[in-house]
Design a protein around this motif. Structure first.
Motif, PDB file in Angstrom:
ATOM      1  N   ALA A  34       0.830  -1.211   0.000  1.00 52.14           N
ATOM      2  CA  ALA A  34       0.000   0.000   0.000  1.00 52.14           C
ATOM      3  C   ALA A  34       0.861   1.257   0.000  1.00 52.14           C
ATOM      4  O   ALA A  34       0.564   2.231  -0.710  1.00 52.14           O
ATOM      5  N   CYS A  37       2.607   1.598  -3.574  1.00 55.24           N
ATOM      6  CA  CYS A  37       1.644   2.015  -4.605  1.00 55.24           C
ATOM      7  C   CYS A  37       1.154   3.437  -4.350  1.00 55.24           C
ATOM      8  O   CYS A  37       1.004   4.226  -5.297  1.00 55.24           O
ATOM      9  N   GLY A  38       0.908   3.783  -3.080  1.00 52.26           N
ATOM     10  CA  GLY A  38       0.481   5.149  -2.767  1.00 52.26           C
ATOM     11  C   GLY A  38       1.540   6.171  -3.117  1.00 52.26           C
ATOM     12  O   GLY A  38       1.229   7.272  -3.591  1.00 52.26           O
ATOM     13  N   SER A  66      -3.724   5.373   1.280  1.00 54.31           N
ATOM     14  CA  SER A  66      -3.706   3.983   0.825  1.00 54.31           C
ATOM     15  C   SER A  66      -3.414   3.035   1.984  1.00 54.31           C
ATOM     16  O   SER A  66      -4.038   1.972   2.111  1.00 54.31           O
ATOM     17  N   THR A  69      -6.459   2.834   4.380  1.00 51.97           N
ATOM     18  CA  THR A  69      -7.499   2.000   3.771  1.00 51.97           C
ATOM     19  C   THR A  69      -7.157   0.524   3.900  1.00 51.97           C
ATOM     20  O   THR A  69      -8.040  -0.309   4.183  1.00 51.97           O
ATOM     21  N   SER A 111      -6.334   5.924  -4.904  1.00 49.27           N
ATOM     22  CA  SER A 111      -5.579   5.477  -3.735  1.00 49.27           C
ATOM     23  C   SER A 111      -6.427   4.594  -2.820  1.00 49.27           C
ATOM     24  O   SER A 111      -5.924   3.629  -2.220  1.00 49.27           O
ATOM     25  N   LEU A 112      -7.733   4.882  -2.692  1.00 49.76           N
ATOM     26  CA  LEU A 112      -8.617   4.038  -1.888  1.00 49.76           C
ATOM     27  C   LEU A 112      -8.722   2.631  -2.473  1.00 49.76           C
ATOM     28  O   LEU A 112      -8.652   1.631  -1.745  1.00 49.76           O
ATOM     29  N   ILE A 114      -6.612   1.054  -4.464  1.00 44.11           N
ATOM     30  CA  ILE A 114      -5.342   0.337  -4.326  1.00 44.11           C
ATOM     31  C   ILE A 114      -5.139  -0.088  -2.874  1.00 44.11           C
ATOM     32  O   ILE A 114      -4.653  -1.194  -2.599  1.00 44.11           O
ATOM     33  N   GLY A 115      -5.520   0.763  -1.927  1.00 40.22           N
ATOM     34  CA  GLY A 115      -5.434   0.392  -0.518  1.00 40.22           C
ATOM     35  C   GLY A 115      -6.321  -0.799  -0.179  1.00 40.22           C
ATOM     36  O   GLY A 115      -5.929  -1.674   0.605  1.00 40.22           O
ATOM     37  N   ALA A 126      -3.129  -4.884  -6.801  1.00 41.68           N
ATOM     38  CA  ALA A 126      -2.734  -3.541  -6.375  1.00 41.68           C
ATOM     39  C   ALA A 126      -1.599  -3.005  -7.239  1.00 41.68           C
ATOM     40  O   ALA A 126      -1.647  -1.856  -7.708  1.00 41.68           O
ATOM     41  N   THR A 130      -2.049  -0.151 -10.159  1.00 43.13           N
ATOM     42  CA  THR A 130      -1.292   1.103 -10.055  1.00 43.13           C
ATOM     43  C   THR A 130      -0.531   1.382 -11.342  1.00 43.13           C
ATOM     44  O   THR A 130      -0.547   2.511 -11.859  1.00 43.13           O
TER      45      THR A 130
END
Length: 233
Positions: A34, A37-38, A66, A69, A111-112, A114-115, A126, A130
């Motif tokens: 997370a 990716c964030g 991310s 979440t 971002s949500l 992916i989280g 994820a 991304t």
């Protein structure tokens, strides 16, 4: 005695190992994915944002969003009661900052999502999401497909008439403009100077500067301005 201590130590080590690999390690893995990716999403926002309200705090908030979440999804798990409990707990939060840019909303949902994927352990989704969505946003921002083709301009210039039947700037307008329409004539200095305004449709938009320079070389023509959406050449 030594054997008993050794057995107890080995048992504790095995219990710790079991707890770490069955509980802590997956959490660390999900949080790491997370975070990574964030961070990539926040970099993408920096590279592609073109609006007037760029916010440093918003960029810094994307990676933690991310991760938070992911934590929420891990806490909920498959427990429906926890889900309703978290909804009730989070409902007390009031967001007082209005989101003015549609692109900011897109990145929040990005971002949500992916989280969520990282929180349930779907690391491949994820990471792939991304990369794929981020690449799509980056390409769309660079090719400028959403921007209109800039060929409609407002031309303004001063002209001092000298008695010729045909205006000396007319051939230049015909050379560079597919269409041109006179929309305003203003008399200055008791008629010795005219301020002319045209709507022009250029044949080749990349020759706008050349058009302005050639028009400015004509005798009697001064203060040539070419406008489009508050851009001046």
């Amino acid at each position: 005695m030594v054997k008993i201590v050794k057995d107890i130590t080995m048992s504790l080590f095995q219990d710790f190992q079991s707890i770490f690999f069955s509980g802590i390690a997956p959490v660390i893995g999900n949080m790491t994915v997370a975070l990574a990716c964030g961070f990539l999403i926040s970099l993408l926002y920096r590279w592609t944002y073109r609006g007037p309200s760029y916010s440093i705090t918003f960029v810094n908030s994307i990676p933690p969003l991310s991760m938070i979440t992911a934590v929420v999804i891990m806490v909920i798990g498959n427990n429906l009661a926890r889900a309703f409990g978290l909804v009730g707990a989070l409902s007390i939060i009031r967001f007082r900052t209005a989101i003015k840019d549609t692109q900011d909303i897109v990145f929040i949902f990005f971002s949500l999502a992916i989280g969520m994927a990282a929180g349930v352990g779907l690391h491949s989704i994820a990471i792939a999401g991304t990369i794929f969505i981020g690449t799509s946003i980056f390409i769309l921002s660079k090719i400028n497909y959403a921007y209109p083709e800039r060929r409609e301009f407002l031309l303004q210039f001063y002209f001092a008439p000298s008695g010729e039947q045909e205006a000396p700037y007319q051939p230049v307008l015909d050379k560079y403009c597919k269409q041109h329409k006179l929309i305003n004539v203003k008399s200055l200095k008791d008629g010795d100077l005219l301020e002319l305004s045209y709507y022009v449709h250029l044949k080749v938009k990349d020759k706008s500067r050349e058009f302005v320079r050639e028009l400015g070389r004509i005798q009697g023509v001064t203060h040539v301005n070419l406008f489009f959406d508050e851009e001046q050449f």
